[in-house]
Write an enzyme that holds these catalytic residues in place. Structure first.
Site, mmCIF file in Angstrom:
data_model
loop_
_atom_site.group_PDB
_atom_site.id
_atom_site.type_symbol
_atom_site.label_atom_id
_atom_site.label_comp_id
_atom_site.label_asym_id
_atom_site.label_seq_id
_atom_site.Cartn_x
_atom_site.Cartn_y
_atom_site.Cartn_z
ATOM 1 C CE1 TYR A 7 -22.704 10.557 -4.382
ATOM 2 C CE2 TYR A 7 -22.668 8.149 -4.642
ATOM 3 C CZ TYR A 7 -22.488 9.095 -3.876
ATOM 4 O OH TYR A 7 -21.548 9.223 -2.563
ATOM 5 C CE LYS A 28 -18.171 11.946 -3.217
ATOM 6 N NZ LYS A 28 -18.061 12.836 -2.235
ATOM 7 C CB THR A 65 -18.622 6.998 -2.525
ATOM 8 O OG1 THR A 65 -19.241 5.683 -2.908
ATOM 9 C CG2 THR A 65 -18.522 7.774 -3.892
ATOM 10 C CG ASP A 66 -18.229 1.624 -2.139
ATOM 11 O OD1 ASP A 66 -19.025 2.326 -2.427
ATOM 12 O OD2 ASP A 66 -18.300 0.572 -1.723
ATOM 13 C CD GLU A 67 -22.505 4.343 -4.669
ATOM 14 O OE1 GLU A 67 -22.990 4.614 -5.788
ATOM 15 O OE2 GLU A 67 -23.038 4.200 -3.547
HETATM 16 P P1 NAD Z 1 -26.087 13.437 2.802
HETATM 17 O O1 NAD Z 1 -26.768 13.466 1.692
HETATM 18 O O2 NAD Z 1 -26.744 12.950 3.982
HETATM 19 O O3 NAD Z 1 -25.601 14.782 3.378
HETATM 20 C C1 NAD Z 1 -24.951 15.711 2.486
HETATM 21 C C2 NAD Z 1 -24.733 17.015 3.173
HETATM 22 O O4 NAD Z 1 -24.317 18.125 2.267
HETATM 23 C C3 NAD Z 1 -26.326 17.801 3.484
HETATM 24 O O5 NAD Z 1 -26.349 18.059 4.816
HETATM 25 C C4 NAD Z 1 -26.472 18.883 2.515
HETATM 26 O O6 NAD Z 1 -27.288 19.826 3.024
HETATM 27 C C5 NAD Z 1 -24.982 19.160 2.109
HETATM 28 N N1 NAD Z 1 -24.872 19.931 0.687
HETATM 29 C C6 NAD Z 1 -25.496 19.469 -0.283
HETATM 30 N N2 NAD Z 1 -25.089 20.331 -1.483
HETATM 31 C C7 NAD Z 1 -24.459 21.379 -0.537
HETATM 32 C C8 NAD Z 1 -23.806 22.518 -1.256
HETATM 33 N N3 NAD Z 1 -23.916 22.904 -2.521
HETATM 34 N N4 NAD Z 1 -23.365 23.326 -0.239
HETATM 35 C C9 NAD Z 1 -23.167 23.138 0.982
HETATM 36 N N5 NAD Z 1 -23.644 21.874 1.442
HETATM 37 C C10 NAD Z 1 -24.173 21.038 0.591
HETATM 38 O O7 NAD Z 1 -24.726 12.480 2.614
HETATM 39 P P2 NAD Z 1 -23.971 11.641 3.324
HETATM 40 O O8 NAD Z 1 -24.411 10.113 3.158
HETATM 41 O O9 NAD Z 1 -23.934 12.101 4.588
HETATM 42 O O10 NAD Z 1 -22.649 11.557 2.593
HETATM 43 C C11 NAD Z 1 -21.620 12.605 2.934
HETATM 44 C C12 NAD Z 1 -20.396 12.339 2.131
HETATM 45 O O11 NAD Z 1 -19.948 11.045 2.274
HETATM 46 C C13 NAD Z 1 -20.466 12.619 0.756
HETATM 47 O O12 NAD Z 1 -19.677 13.291 0.103
HETATM 48 C C14 NAD Z 1 -20.885 11.122 0.075
HETATM 49 O O13 NAD Z 1 -20.466 11.154 -1.365
HETATM 50 C C15 NAD Z 1 -19.885 10.311 1.169
HETATM 51 N N6 NAD Z 1 -20.175 8.771 1.191
HETATM 52 C C16 NAD Z 1 -21.408 8.535 1.727
HETATM 53 C C17 NAD Z 1 -21.641 7.241 1.822
HETATM 54 C C18 NAD Z 1 -23.095 6.692 2.273
HETATM 55 O O14 NAD Z 1 -23.088 5.486 2.373
HETATM 56 N N7 NAD Z 1 -23.923 7.580 2.660
HETATM 57 C C19 NAD Z 1 -20.616 6.335 1.655
HETATM 58 C C20 NAD Z 1 -19.316 6.640 1.221
HETATM 59 C C21 NAD Z 1 -19.240 8.142 1.001
HETATM 60 P P1 TYD Z 2 -28.924 2.977 -1.638
HETATM 61 O O1 TYD Z 2 -29.278 2.989 -0.151
HETATM 62 O O2 TYD Z 2 -29.413 3.991 -2.520
HETATM 63 O O3 TYD Z 2 -27.489 3.293 -1.730
HETATM 64 P P2 TYD Z 2 -26.567 2.967 -3.140
HETATM 65 O O4 TYD Z 2 -27.224 2.855 -4.375
HETATM 66 O O5 TYD Z 2 -25.562 4.042 -2.879
HETATM 67 O O6 TYD Z 2 -25.738 1.725 -2.893
HETATM 68 O O7 TYD Z 2 -29.150 1.604 -2.090
HETATM 69 C C1 TYD Z 2 -28.585 0.357 -1.583
HETATM 70 C C2 TYD Z 2 -29.180 -0.594 -2.305
HETATM 71 O O8 TYD Z 2 -30.559 -0.909 -2.105
HETATM 72 C C3 TYD Z 2 -28.953 -0.475 -3.908
HETATM 73 O O9 TYD Z 2 -28.552 -1.724 -4.413
HETATM 74 C C4 TYD Z 2 -30.307 -0.083 -4.403
HETATM 75 C C5 TYD Z 2 -31.235 -0.853 -3.690
HETATM 76 N N1 TYD Z 2 -32.531 -0.194 -3.379
HETATM 77 C C6 TYD Z 2 -33.685 -0.948 -3.289
HETATM 78 O O10 TYD Z 2 -33.677 -2.052 -3.527
HETATM 79 N N2 TYD Z 2 -34.751 -0.138 -3.196
HETATM 80 C C7 TYD Z 2 -34.934 0.981 -2.709
HETATM 81 O O11 TYD Z 2 -35.901 1.563 -2.337
HETATM 82 C C8 TYD Z 2 -33.638 1.898 -2.465
HETATM 83 C C9 TYD Z 2 -33.502 3.223 -2.104
HETATM 84 C C10 TYD Z 2 -32.503 1.106 -2.721
#
Ligand code: NAD
Ligand code: TYD
Length: 350
Positions: free
Chosen positions: A156, A160, A131-133
């Site tokens: 988080y 990561k 992630t960019d975070e």
């Molecule tokens: P998500 O929470 O929707 O999915 C995570 C999946 O991992 C789920 O299916 C869960 O069951 C599985 N999982 C969790 N713990 C596990 C374990 N101990 N063993 C096996 N499986 C397990 O997450 P997402 O949003 O799809 O993110 C996927 C990846 O991409 C993550 O690594 C996250 O850090 C990264 N990422 C997410 C975003 C975003 O905007 N959502 C952006 C950048 C990077």
């Molecule tokens: P989120 O979707 O949790 O992603 P991330 O924190 O990983 O960027 O949140 C996106 C943005 O929205 C973040 O600045 C937090 C804000 N946010 C709210 O304002 N209200 C909410 O209920 C949630 C879940 C997030």
């Protein structure tokens, strides 16, 4: 013929990656490993679950023995690792779960690969999705590049960042072929409604308050999830060993502006009067340590591998709303059971 292990394939982004690889590469065998936590849902993959080149394995990446056994049995050619605990608010409540899955789980996979791929590291690939975070927070100006120093703030992002460091260490120390990408916020179908966009869609639909943290001035850079899956495909197949790519949408939105746009789209789709949904916007207590702004510079990916985002945000957001309105059963299913108690706990004190 390649056998690829995709971890976290039942989650939001993972399900899009699994679908893309199963459909686009019929000569690959795709093994989807997932623990099926609250965020993992096999209903995300019903359209490809019977494909001949797809298989699901229910396992927990924190189980080192199970990971080593699996690698011993399967002879994978590559891993695309997405399994993670992914929600910042949950990491504030329970950081240890994030250390276990994101750090220990990643190290378990690296160890299994290190052990079973010995002597063949140049023919195997370990792709870590991050992630960019990890780069921390930006002020009003600037963007994260691949050389921005890591400066994570939330449990988080700290977990990561740690996993990214371990992946690089296994490349540098053991010579394993490791690749990392760091992506901005994704949006699209099958997104669990604890994250901002699907949570807001669900609440607007049900005429419930839309919680905006702080003043709503935090900025995120939003990318269509299928564009992320396509970037992973391109990087997986074309990047050099040890390389890192940033992936982003060049699409920065203040949370409050995004929510207003979403409310306008929802008014139209639900046949409500203009301005009706925006009345649900409710400012609530800010998230602790809330990063002000994320913005990704993905010039390297664009210049080297010719990847660019395909969708304008307004179009992508409207498509996303359509998906949630057309998939009520999916939404009802994931918001039944434990979701309500999480929601009440998370928002009751705000
Ligand atoms: P998500 O929470 O929707 O999915 C995570 C999946 O991992 C789920 O299916 C869960 O069951 C599985 N999982 C969790 N713990 C596990 C374990 N101990 N063993 C096996 N499986 C397990 O997450 P997402 O949003 O799809 O993110 C996927 C990846 O991409 C993550 O690594 C996250 O850090 C990264 N990422 C997410 C975003 C975003 O905007 N959502 C952006 C950048 C990077
Ligand atoms: P989120 O979707 O949790 O992603 P991330 O924190 O990983 O960027 O949140 C996106 C943005 O929205 C973040 O600045 C937090 C804000 N946010 C709210 O304002 N209200 C909410 O209920 C949630 C879940 C997030």
């Amino acid at each position: 013929m390649k056998k690829i292990l995709i971890t976290g394939g039942a989650g939001f982004i993972g399900s899009h990656v699994v679908r893309r690889f199963v459909q686009n590469y019929p000569d690959y065998q795709i093994v989807n490993l997932d623990k099926l936590t609250y965020a993992g849902n096999l209903a995300n993959l019903t359209d490809i679950e019977n494909a001949p080149n797809y298989r699901f394995v229910k396992e927990d990446i924190t189980d080192a023995v199970a990971m080593s056994d699996l690698f011993g049995k399967e002879n994978f050619d590559a891993v695309i690792h997405l399994a993670a605990e992914s929600h910042v608010d949950r990491s504030i409540t329970d950081p240890t779960a994030f250390v276990m899955t994101n750090v220990i789980g990643t190290v378990n996979l690296l160890n299994a690969a290190r052990e079973h791929w010995k002597g063949e590291y140049d023919q195997k690939r370990f792709y870590h999705v991050s992630t960019d975070e990890v780069y921390g927070a930006l002020g009003e100006e600037g963007m994260f590049t691949e050389t921005t120093a890591y400066d994570p703030h939330s449990p988080y992002s700290a977990s990561k960042a740690s996993s990214d460091h371990f992946v690089r260490a296994y490349h540098d120390t053991y010579g394993m072929d490791c690749v990392i990408s760091n992506c901005s916020n994704n949006y699209g179908s099958h997104h669990f409604p604890e994250k901002l966009i699907p949570l807001a869609i669900n609440n607007i639909k049900n005429n419930k308050p839309v919680p905006v943290y702080g003043k709503g001035e935090n900025v995120r850079d939003w990318l269509w999830v299928e564009d992320h899956a396509r970037a992973i495909d391109v990087i997986f197949h074309q990047s050099k060993t040890g390389d890192t790519y940033n992936i982003g949408g060049h699409n920065e939105w203040k949370n409050i502006d995004l929510i207003h746009l979403l409310c306008e789209i929802m008014d139209e789709k639900l046949g409500r009067e203009k301005g009706e949904s925006a009345k649900l916007i409710t400012y609530v207590t800010d998230r602790a340590g809330h990063d002000l702004r994320y913005a990704i510079d993905s010039t390297k990916l664009q210049n080297q591998l010719a990847w660019v985002p395909s969708l304008q945000f307004e179009e992508g957001l409207a498509k996303t709303v359509d998906w949630y309105l057309q998939n009520e059963a999916w939404l009802n299913n994931v918001t039944s059971g434990n979701y309500q108690s999480y929601y009440d706990k998370q928002y009751s004190e705000k």
